[in-house]
Design a protein around this motif. Structure first.
Motif, PDB file in Angstrom:
ATOM      1  N   ARG A 152     -11.707  10.688   5.341  1.00  0.00           N
ATOM      2  CA  ARG A 152     -11.329  12.066   5.667  1.00  0.00           C
ATOM      3  C   ARG A 152     -10.835  12.851   4.458  1.00  0.00           C
ATOM      4  N   GLY A 153     -10.512  12.137   3.359  1.00  0.00           N
ATOM      5  CA  GLY A 153     -10.016  12.822   2.166  1.00  0.00           C
ATOM      6  C   GLY A 153      -8.658  13.460   2.382  1.00  0.00           C
ATOM      7  N   THR A 154      -7.794  12.781   3.145  1.00  0.00           N
ATOM      8  CA  THR A 154      -6.461  13.330   3.446  1.00  0.00           C
ATOM      9  C   THR A 154      -5.402  12.235   3.383  1.00  0.00           C
ATOM     10  N   LEU A 155      -4.157  12.685   3.196  1.00  0.00           N
ATOM     11  CA  LEU A 155      -3.027  11.783   3.368  1.00  0.00           C
ATOM     12  C   LEU A 155      -2.993  11.364   4.829  1.00  0.00           C
ATOM     13  N   TRP A 156      -2.596  10.116   5.088  1.00  0.00           N
ATOM     14  CA  TRP A 156      -2.718   9.559   6.426  1.00  0.00           C
ATOM     15  C   TRP A 156      -1.466   8.757   6.753  1.00  0.00           C
ATOM     16  N   LYS A 157      -0.664   9.323   7.661  1.00  0.00           N
ATOM     17  CA  LYS A 157       0.501   8.582   8.157  1.00  0.00           C
ATOM     18  C   LYS A 157      -0.004   7.711   9.297  1.00  0.00           C
ATOM     19  N   LYS A 158      -0.238   6.467   9.010  1.00  0.00           N
ATOM     20  CA  LYS A 158      -0.880   5.546   9.964  1.00  0.00           C
ATOM     21  C   LYS A 158      -0.060   5.443  11.255  1.00  0.00           C
ATOM     22  N   GLY A 159      -0.696   5.679  12.385  1.00  0.00           N
ATOM     23  CA  GLY A 159      -0.013   5.560  13.668  1.00  0.00           C
ATOM     24  C   GLY A 159       0.560   6.867  14.178  1.00  0.00           C
ATOM     25  N   GLU A 160       0.339   7.945  13.446  1.00  0.00           N
ATOM     26  CA  GLU A 160       0.919   9.219  13.865  1.00  0.00           C
ATOM     27  C   GLU A 160       0.355   9.668  15.225  1.00  0.00           C
ATOM     28  N   THR A 161      -0.921   9.384  15.447  1.00  0.00           N
ATOM     29  CA  THR A 161      -1.529   9.742  16.731  1.00  0.00           C
ATOM     30  C   THR A 161      -1.263   8.678  17.802  1.00  0.00           C
ATOM     31  N   SER A 162      -1.454   7.435  17.444  1.00  0.00           N
ATOM     32  CA  SER A 162      -1.373   6.344  18.426  1.00  0.00           C
ATOM     33  C   SER A 162       0.061   5.896  18.706  1.00  0.00           C
ATOM     34  N   GLY A 163       0.979   6.263  17.826  1.00  0.00           N
ATOM     35  CA  GLY A 163       2.348   5.757  17.953  1.00  0.00           C
ATOM     36  C   GLY A 163       2.546   4.399  17.292  1.00  0.00           C
ATOM     37  N   ASN A 164       1.463   3.821  16.800  1.00  0.00           N
ATOM     38  CA  ASN A 164       1.545   2.490  16.205  1.00  0.00           C
ATOM     39  C   ASN A 164       1.911   2.582  14.723  1.00  0.00           C
ATOM     40  N   LEU A 165       3.070   3.133  14.449  1.00  0.00           N
ATOM     41  CA  LEU A 165       3.548   3.247  13.067  1.00  0.00           C
ATOM     42  C   LEU A 165       3.774   1.855  12.478  1.00  0.00           C
ATOM     43  N   LEU A 166       3.599   1.774  11.165  1.00  0.00           N
ATOM     44  CA  LEU A 166       3.850   0.516  10.463  1.00  0.00           C
ATOM     45  C   LEU A 166       5.201   0.615   9.759  1.00  0.00           C
ATOM     46  N   HIS A 167       6.171  -0.129  10.246  1.00  0.00           N
ATOM     47  CA  HIS A 167       7.517  -0.140   9.669  1.00  0.00           C
ATOM     48  C   HIS A 167       7.556  -1.207   8.571  1.00  0.00           C
ATOM     49  N   VAL A 168       7.760  -0.759   7.354  1.00  0.00           N
ATOM     50  CA  VAL A 168       7.602  -1.633   6.192  1.00  0.00           C
ATOM     51  C   VAL A 168       8.881  -2.423   5.932  1.00  0.00           C
ATOM     52  N   GLU A 169       8.760  -3.735   5.971  1.00  0.00           N
ATOM     53  CA  GLU A 169       9.928  -4.582   5.703  1.00  0.00           C
ATOM     54  C   GLU A 169       9.994  -4.999   4.238  1.00  0.00           C
ATOM     55  N   GLU A 170       8.836  -5.127   3.609  1.00  0.00           N
ATOM     56  CA  GLU A 170       8.832  -5.477   2.183  1.00  0.00           C
ATOM     57  C   GLU A 170       7.548  -4.964   1.552  1.00  0.00           C
ATOM     58  N   VAL A 171       7.671  -4.502   0.313  1.00  0.00           N
ATOM     59  CA  VAL A 171       6.503  -4.133  -0.485  1.00  0.00           C
ATOM     60  C   VAL A 171       6.463  -5.066  -1.685  1.00  0.00           C
ATOM     61  N   ARG A 172       5.282  -5.584  -1.974  1.00  0.00           N
ATOM     62  CA  ARG A 172       5.099  -6.391  -3.188  1.00  0.00           C
ATOM     63  C   ARG A 172       3.956  -5.810  -4.006  1.00  0.00           C
ATOM     64  N   THR A 173       3.920  -6.155  -5.273  1.00  0.00           N
ATOM     65  CA  THR A 173       2.750  -5.789  -6.073  1.00  0.00           C
ATOM     66  C   THR A 173       2.241  -7.027  -6.794  1.00  0.00           C
ATOM     67  N   ASP A 174       1.031  -6.926  -7.335  1.00  0.00           N
ATOM     68  CA  ASP A 174       0.434  -8.109  -7.955  1.00  0.00           C
ATOM     69  C   ASP A 174       0.563  -8.062  -9.479  1.00  0.00           C
ATOM     70  N   CYS A 175       0.051  -9.091 -10.117  1.00  0.00           N
ATOM     71  CA  CYS A 175       0.270  -9.297 -11.557  1.00  0.00           C
ATOM     72  C   CYS A 175      -0.106  -8.065 -12.368  1.00  0.00           C
ATOM     73  N   ASP A 176      -1.236  -7.449 -12.100  1.00  0.00           N
ATOM     74  CA  ASP A 176      -1.648  -6.307 -12.924  1.00  0.00           C
ATOM     75  C   ASP A 176      -1.366  -4.964 -12.243  1.00  0.00           C
ATOM     76  N   GLN A 177      -0.609  -5.005 -11.164  1.00  0.00           N
ATOM     77  CA  GLN A 177      -0.076  -3.794 -10.518  1.00  0.00           C
ATOM     78  C   GLN A 177      -1.144  -2.795 -10.058  1.00  0.00           C
ATOM     79  N   ASP A 178      -2.289  -3.324  -9.601  1.00  0.00           N
ATOM     80  CA  ASP A 178      -3.287  -2.410  -9.031  1.00  0.00           C
ATOM     81  C   ASP A 178      -3.469  -2.627  -7.531  1.00  0.00           C
ATOM     82  N   ALA A 179      -2.561  -3.394  -6.933  1.00  0.00           N
ATOM     83  CA  ALA A 179      -2.598  -3.602  -5.485  1.00  0.00           C
ATOM     84  C   ALA A 179      -1.171  -3.775  -4.987  1.00  0.00           C
TER      85      ALA A 179
END
Lengths: 150, 150
Positions: A69-96
């Motif tokens: 869609r080429g837009t910012l997307w707040k996942k679950g905004e329509t369905s109510g199934n929001l993703l509540h983030v408990e932890e964020v990690r990144t990988d060795c080269d920081q591209d994921a």
């Protein structure tokens, strides 16, 4: 000015440092892997631009960049199934990034109504790649939630 | 001729069908998420072009496309830490694959010697995004395996 510092050119700083300097690709995106914080199940893979990544870290609710869609997307905004983030990690080269989440609403992440987007296995049969559905059922009715035309 | 059929334009066929028609992006890649088949730990995220995906399915050993080197990459060829694929899955819109693997050699996937590439958590502190190492140690000596200059 960018919220995130530019990636270090020094490999040791990138891999062993304590500064988060995400390496956005040519399209300005990093890959985001989402698993259930409870049992570790892989739920979905998405993409984040700088704004989505910053909003996710600041609000604790997962935001993505919708490539279709080429837009910012707040996942679950329509369905109510929001993703509540408990932890964020990144990988060795920081591209994921890896988000461990608690899923709200129907406890379903896939827009088809299923818990996970990865409901089909792939294998080669008679020289062709075929899919087999794992039988995971819909936890909500997509037509009722998104409208039948979606 | 391509090994994989072109993606279906019909959404129902793409999402519910039994034909694997991977949707390679503008760079000709799909995202590949790798988890340990035993305990489900997220080990790495990579990218596959058509050749890497076909080789992975045909040989049962994970192959990727190295975006940094611009080459096909048989993961573990140098270190011996080959990824033996137990299952491949794809997601609803077929632009990502999930590999469940048994890791050979040192049981380490990251080139830093760690088991997983995702050894650092991210959080906002005093308005800046910082990383915290989880203390997971190296399971092999990267300098000895790859050579000190790598």
């Amino acid at each position: 000015m960018s919220f995130f510092p530019l990636p270090a050119s020094d490999k040791a700083a990138l891999e062993e440092g304590d500064r988060f300097t995400p390496r956005f690709d040519g399209a300005g995106l990093v890959t985001a892997v989402v698993t259930d914080a409870g049992d570790g199940e892989l739920l979905m893979v998405g993409h984040m631009n700088e704004e989505a990544l910053k909003l996710t870290l600041e609000t604790g609710i997962a935001h993505f960049w919708s490539r279709s869609r080429g837009t910012l997307w707040k996942k679950g905004e329509t369905s109510g199934n929001l993703l509540h983030v408990e932890e964020v990690r990144t990988d060795c080269d920081q591209d994921a990034v890896w988000l461990k989440v608690a899923v709200g609403g129907h406890d379903a992440t896939c827009h088809t109504g299923r818990r996970s987007c990865f409901y089909r296995s792939v294998r080669i049969e008679d020289g062709a790649a075929r899919l087999a559905d794992d039988g995971s059922g819909a936890k909500f009715d997509p037509d009722a939630v998104y409208g039948a035309s979606d």
